[in-house]
Design a protein around this motif. Structure first.
Motif, PDB file in Angstrom:
ATOM      1  N   MET A   1     -29.564  -4.570 -17.223  1.00  0.00           N
ATOM      2  CA  MET A   1     -28.230  -5.018 -17.580  1.00  0.00           C
ATOM      3  C   MET A   1     -27.227  -4.397 -16.612  1.00  0.00           C
ATOM      4  SD  MET A   1     -25.907  -4.207 -20.944  1.00  0.00           S
ATOM      5  CE  MET A   1     -26.496  -5.474 -22.012  1.00  0.00           C
ATOM      6  N   ARG A   2     -26.285  -5.186 -16.172  1.00  0.00           N
ATOM      7  CA  ARG A   2     -25.242  -4.705 -15.272  1.00  0.00           C
ATOM      8  C   ARG A   2     -24.209  -3.879 -16.023  1.00  0.00           C
ATOM      9  NH1 ARG A   2     -23.298  -8.613 -10.435  1.00  0.00           N
ATOM     10  NH2 ARG A   2     -24.396  -7.339  -8.943  1.00  0.00           N
ATOM     11  N   ALA A   3     -23.537  -3.035 -15.280  1.00  0.00           N
ATOM     12  CA  ALA A   3     -22.456  -2.220 -15.829  1.00  0.00           C
ATOM     13  C   ALA A   3     -21.383  -2.095 -14.751  1.00  0.00           C
ATOM     14  CB  ALA A   3     -22.978  -0.841 -16.239  1.00  0.00           C
ATOM     15  N   ILE A   4     -20.187  -1.763 -15.186  1.00  0.00           N
ATOM     16  CA  ILE A   4     -19.073  -1.574 -14.270  1.00  0.00           C
ATOM     17  C   ILE A   4     -18.724  -0.095 -14.231  1.00  0.00           C
ATOM     18  CG2 ILE A   4     -16.656  -2.118 -13.772  1.00  0.00           C
ATOM     19  CD1 ILE A   4     -17.074  -4.780 -15.260  1.00  0.00           C
ATOM     20  N   VAL A   5     -18.650   0.450 -13.026  1.00  0.00           N
ATOM     21  CA  VAL A   5     -18.251   1.836 -12.810  1.00  0.00           C
ATOM     22  C   VAL A   5     -16.772   1.801 -12.430  1.00  0.00           C
ATOM     23  CG1 VAL A   5     -18.579   3.910 -11.403  1.00  0.00           C
ATOM     24  CG2 VAL A   5     -20.557   2.514 -12.071  1.00  0.00           C
ATOM     25  N   ILE A   6     -15.943   2.417 -13.250  1.00  0.00           N
ATOM     26  CA  ILE A   6     -14.500   2.462 -13.003  1.00  0.00           C
ATOM     27  C   ILE A   6     -14.181   3.852 -12.471  1.00  0.00           C
ATOM     28  CG2 ILE A   6     -12.200   2.164 -13.984  1.00  0.00           C
ATOM     29  CD1 ILE A   6     -14.832   0.886 -16.140  1.00  0.00           C
ATOM     30  N   PHE A   7     -13.478   3.884 -11.335  1.00  0.00           N
ATOM     31  CA  PHE A   7     -13.210   5.152 -10.674  1.00  0.00           C
ATOM     32  C   PHE A   7     -11.777   5.206 -10.177  1.00  0.00           C
ATOM     33  CE2 PHE A   7     -14.266   2.187  -7.417  1.00  0.00           C
ATOM     34  CZ  PHE A   7     -13.579   2.585  -6.277  1.00  0.00           C
ATOM     35  N   ASP A   8     -11.324   6.409  -9.885  1.00  0.00           N
ATOM     36  CA  ASP A   8      -9.983   6.650  -9.354  1.00  0.00           C
ATOM     37  C   ASP A   8     -10.017   6.435  -7.844  1.00  0.00           C
ATOM     38  OD1 ASP A   8      -7.540   7.622  -8.492  1.00  0.00           O
ATOM     39  OD2 ASP A   8      -7.742   9.576  -9.456  1.00  0.00           O
ATOM     40  N   GLY A   9      -9.423   5.354  -7.373  1.00  0.00           N
ATOM     41  CA  GLY A   9      -9.429   5.028  -5.956  1.00  0.00           C
ATOM     42  C   GLY A   9      -8.639   5.994  -5.095  1.00  0.00           C
ATOM     43  N   VAL A  32     -18.375  -2.096  -9.170  1.00  0.00           N
ATOM     44  CA  VAL A  32     -17.372  -1.038  -9.111  1.00  0.00           C
ATOM     45  C   VAL A  32     -15.971  -1.631  -9.240  1.00  0.00           C
ATOM     46  CG1 VAL A  32     -18.828   0.513  -7.764  1.00  0.00           C
ATOM     47  CG2 VAL A  32     -17.295  -1.048  -6.579  1.00  0.00           C
ATOM     48  N   ALA A  33     -15.080  -0.834  -9.796  1.00  0.00           N
ATOM     49  CA  ALA A  33     -13.689  -1.257  -9.955  1.00  0.00           C
ATOM     50  C   ALA A  33     -12.790  -0.034  -9.915  1.00  0.00           C
ATOM     51  CB  ALA A  33     -13.500  -2.001 -11.276  1.00  0.00           C
ATOM     52  N   GLY A  34     -11.764  -0.112  -9.102  1.00  0.00           N
ATOM     53  CA  GLY A  34     -10.767   0.949  -9.098  1.00  0.00           C
ATOM     54  C   GLY A  34      -9.970   0.899 -10.384  1.00  0.00           C
ATOM     55  N   SER A  35      -9.599   2.058 -10.891  1.00  0.00           N
ATOM     56  CA  SER A  35      -8.892   2.117 -12.177  1.00  0.00           C
ATOM     57  C   SER A  35      -7.495   1.515 -12.112  1.00  0.00           C
ATOM     58  CB  SER A  35      -8.808   3.559 -12.674  1.00  0.00           C
ATOM     59  OG  SER A  35      -8.108   4.361 -11.732  1.00  0.00           O
ATOM     60  N   ALA A  36      -6.907   1.414 -10.923  1.00  0.00           N
ATOM     61  CA  ALA A  36      -5.558   0.872 -10.794  1.00  0.00           C
ATOM     62  C   ALA A  36      -5.555  -0.650 -10.679  1.00  0.00           C
ATOM     63  CB  ALA A  36      -4.860   1.479  -9.575  1.00  0.00           C
ATOM     64  N   ALA A 118      -6.508   5.245   3.659  1.00  0.00           N
ATOM     65  CA  ALA A 118      -7.930   5.394   3.338  1.00  0.00           C
ATOM     66  C   ALA A 118      -8.199   5.302   1.840  1.00  0.00           C
ATOM     67  CB  ALA A 118      -8.450   6.728   3.871  1.00  0.00           C
ATOM     68  N   CYS A 119      -7.158   5.287   1.010  1.00  0.00           N
ATOM     69  CA  CYS A 119      -7.361   5.221  -0.441  1.00  0.00           C
ATOM     70  C   CYS A 119      -8.136   3.965  -0.810  1.00  0.00           C
ATOM     71  CB  CYS A 119      -6.022   5.195  -1.180  1.00  0.00           C
ATOM     72  SG  CYS A 119      -5.270   6.798  -1.312  1.00  0.00           S
ATOM     73  N   GLY A 120      -9.208   4.157  -1.513  1.00  0.00           N
ATOM     74  CA  GLY A 120     -10.006   3.037  -1.975  1.00  0.00           C
ATOM     75  C   GLY A 120     -10.691   2.274  -0.854  1.00  0.00           C
ATOM     76  N   THR A 121     -10.724   2.845   0.336  1.00  0.00           N
ATOM     77  CA  THR A 121     -11.324   2.178   1.484  1.00  0.00           C
ATOM     78  C   THR A 121     -12.770   2.621   1.641  1.00  0.00           C
ATOM     79  OG1 THR A 121      -9.171   2.143   2.574  1.00  0.00           O
ATOM     80  CG2 THR A 121     -11.100   1.787   3.959  1.00  0.00           C
ATOM     81  N   PRO A 122     -13.686   1.661   1.676  1.00  0.00           N
ATOM     82  CA  PRO A 122     -15.096   2.030   1.846  1.00  0.00           C
ATOM     83  C   PRO A 122     -15.388   2.482   3.268  1.00  0.00           C
ATOM     84  CG  PRO A 122     -14.856  -0.350   1.778  1.00  0.00           C
ATOM     85  CD  PRO A 122     -13.495   0.232   1.498  1.00  0.00           C
ATOM     86  N   PRO A 123     -16.432   3.296   3.447  1.00  0.00           N
ATOM     87  CA  PRO A 123     -16.860   3.656   4.796  1.00  0.00           C
ATOM     88  C   PRO A 123     -17.190   2.383   5.590  1.00  0.00           C
ATOM     89  CG  PRO A 123     -18.025   4.963   3.154  1.00  0.00           C
ATOM     90  CD  PRO A 123     -17.259   3.902   2.415  1.00  0.00           C
ATOM     91  N   ALA A 124     -16.983   2.422   6.889  1.00  0.00           N
ATOM     92  CA  ALA A 124     -17.141   1.237   7.744  1.00  0.00           C
ATOM     93  C   ALA A 124     -18.476   0.517   7.534  1.00  0.00           C
ATOM     94  CB  ALA A 124     -16.967   1.633   9.206  1.00  0.00           C
ATOM     95  N   GLY A 125     -19.557   1.257   7.393  1.00  0.00           N
ATOM     96  CA  GLY A 125     -20.866   0.634   7.240  1.00  0.00           C
ATOM     97  C   GLY A 125     -21.126   0.024   5.876  1.00  0.00           C
ATOM     98  N   LEU A 126     -20.230   0.239   4.937  1.00  0.00           N
ATOM     99  CA  LEU A 126     -20.444  -0.263   3.571  1.00  0.00           C
ATOM    100  C   LEU A 126     -19.437  -1.328   3.151  1.00  0.00           C
ATOM    101  CD1 LEU A 126     -21.264   2.966   1.511  1.00  0.00           C
ATOM    102  CD2 LEU A 126     -22.800   1.136   2.189  1.00  0.00           C
ATOM    103  N   VAL A 127     -18.584  -1.773   4.051  1.00  0.00           N
ATOM    104  CA  VAL A 127     -17.515  -2.699   3.666  1.00  0.00           C
ATOM    105  C   VAL A 127     -18.060  -3.949   2.985  1.00  0.00           C
ATOM    106  CG1 VAL A 127     -15.656  -4.175   4.537  1.00  0.00           C
ATOM    107  CG2 VAL A 127     -15.890  -1.838   5.384  1.00  0.00           C
ATOM    108  N   ALA A 128     -19.040  -4.608   3.585  1.00  0.00           N
ATOM    109  CA  ALA A 128     -19.567  -5.851   3.009  1.00  0.00           C
ATOM    110  C   ALA A 128     -20.233  -5.592   1.655  1.00  0.00           C
ATOM    111  CB  ALA A 128     -20.551  -6.512   3.967  1.00  0.00           C
ATOM    112  N   LEU A 129     -21.044  -4.540   1.569  1.00  0.00           N
ATOM    113  CA  LEU A 129     -21.705  -4.219   0.305  1.00  0.00           C
ATOM    114  C   LEU A 129     -20.682  -3.861  -0.755  1.00  0.00           C
ATOM    115  CD1 LEU A 129     -24.251  -3.767  -1.370  1.00  0.00           C
ATOM    116  CD2 LEU A 129     -24.355  -1.443  -0.418  1.00  0.00           C
ATOM    117  N   LEU A 134     -17.611  -5.429  -5.913  1.00  0.00           N
ATOM    118  CA  LEU A 134     -16.350  -5.249  -6.627  1.00  0.00           C
ATOM    119  C   LEU A 134     -16.350  -6.117  -7.879  1.00  0.00           C
ATOM    120  CD1 LEU A 134     -13.661  -5.193  -3.792  1.00  0.00           C
ATOM    121  CD2 LEU A 134     -14.293  -3.307  -5.324  1.00  0.00           C
ATOM    122  N   ALA A 135     -16.074  -5.506  -8.995  1.00  0.00           N
ATOM    123  CA  ALA A 135     -16.001  -6.246 -10.248  1.00  0.00           C
ATOM    124  C   ALA A 135     -14.770  -7.145 -10.246  1.00  0.00           C
ATOM    125  CB  ALA A 135     -15.936  -5.272 -11.428  1.00  0.00           C
ATOM    126  N   THR A 136     -14.892  -8.251 -10.938  1.00  0.00           N
ATOM    127  CA  THR A 136     -13.783  -9.180 -11.109  1.00  0.00           C
ATOM    128  C   THR A 136     -13.453  -9.267 -12.600  1.00  0.00           C
ATOM    129  OG1 THR A 136     -15.208 -11.098 -11.424  1.00  0.00           O
ATOM    130  CG2 THR A 136     -14.591 -10.546  -9.133  1.00  0.00           C
TER     131      THR A 136
END
Length: 147
Positions: A1-9, A32-36, A118-129, A134-136
């Protein structure tokens, strides 16, 4: 089962953890989803948690239960492959003790100013993943129990 991880961006430690999670979640069990953001706020509301909780704790919501602090970390660990799944054994440690350690780390975590690009910005190698995970709002609705 999927889950959403909510974090502070705005949290460097949280962003680093999410990058680590995406690298190790080969089966794509976690979104994943930023809390804001709207999906993060919607997931927190659906979980019955206040929006402010994700400013000091990572949250995992699976459509049934919202878990915070070390309960969230054990839920994440149980959803990952070995050897990371073994970290789920931390749930045998009494919650006040493990959450006390979590809170000490959270108080010392590196925070970035909101205007930091850089807030909430993924590392360059992980942008597509990162973007693919990202949760909708539709994901939140899909996880929510039918009324």
């Amino acid at each position: 089962m999927r889950a959403i991880v909510i974090f502070d961006g705005d949290c460097g430690l949280c962003n680093g953890f999410v990058a680590w999670l995406l690298r190790h979640d080969r089966d794509g069990r976690f979104l994943v989803a930023g809390s804001a953001g709207t999906p993060g706020r919607a997931a927190l509301e659906a979980a019955g948690l206040g929006a402010g909780i994700a400013a000091s704790s990572i949250v995992v919501w699976d459509g049934v239960e919202g878990r915070v602090r070390t309960d969230a970390l054990t839920r994440i660990a149980r959803g990952l492959p070995w050897p990371w799944r073994a970290a789920g054994a931390m749930r045998i440690v009494p919650r006040p003790l493990r959450d006390g350690v979590y809170d000490q780390v959270a108080r010392r975590r590196p925070r970035r100013p909101a205007e930091d690009p850089a807030c909430g910005t993924p590392p360059a190698g992980l942008v597509a993943l990162w973007r693919s995970r990202l949760a909708t709002e539709a994901d939140v609705v899909a996880l929510s129990p039918a009324p």
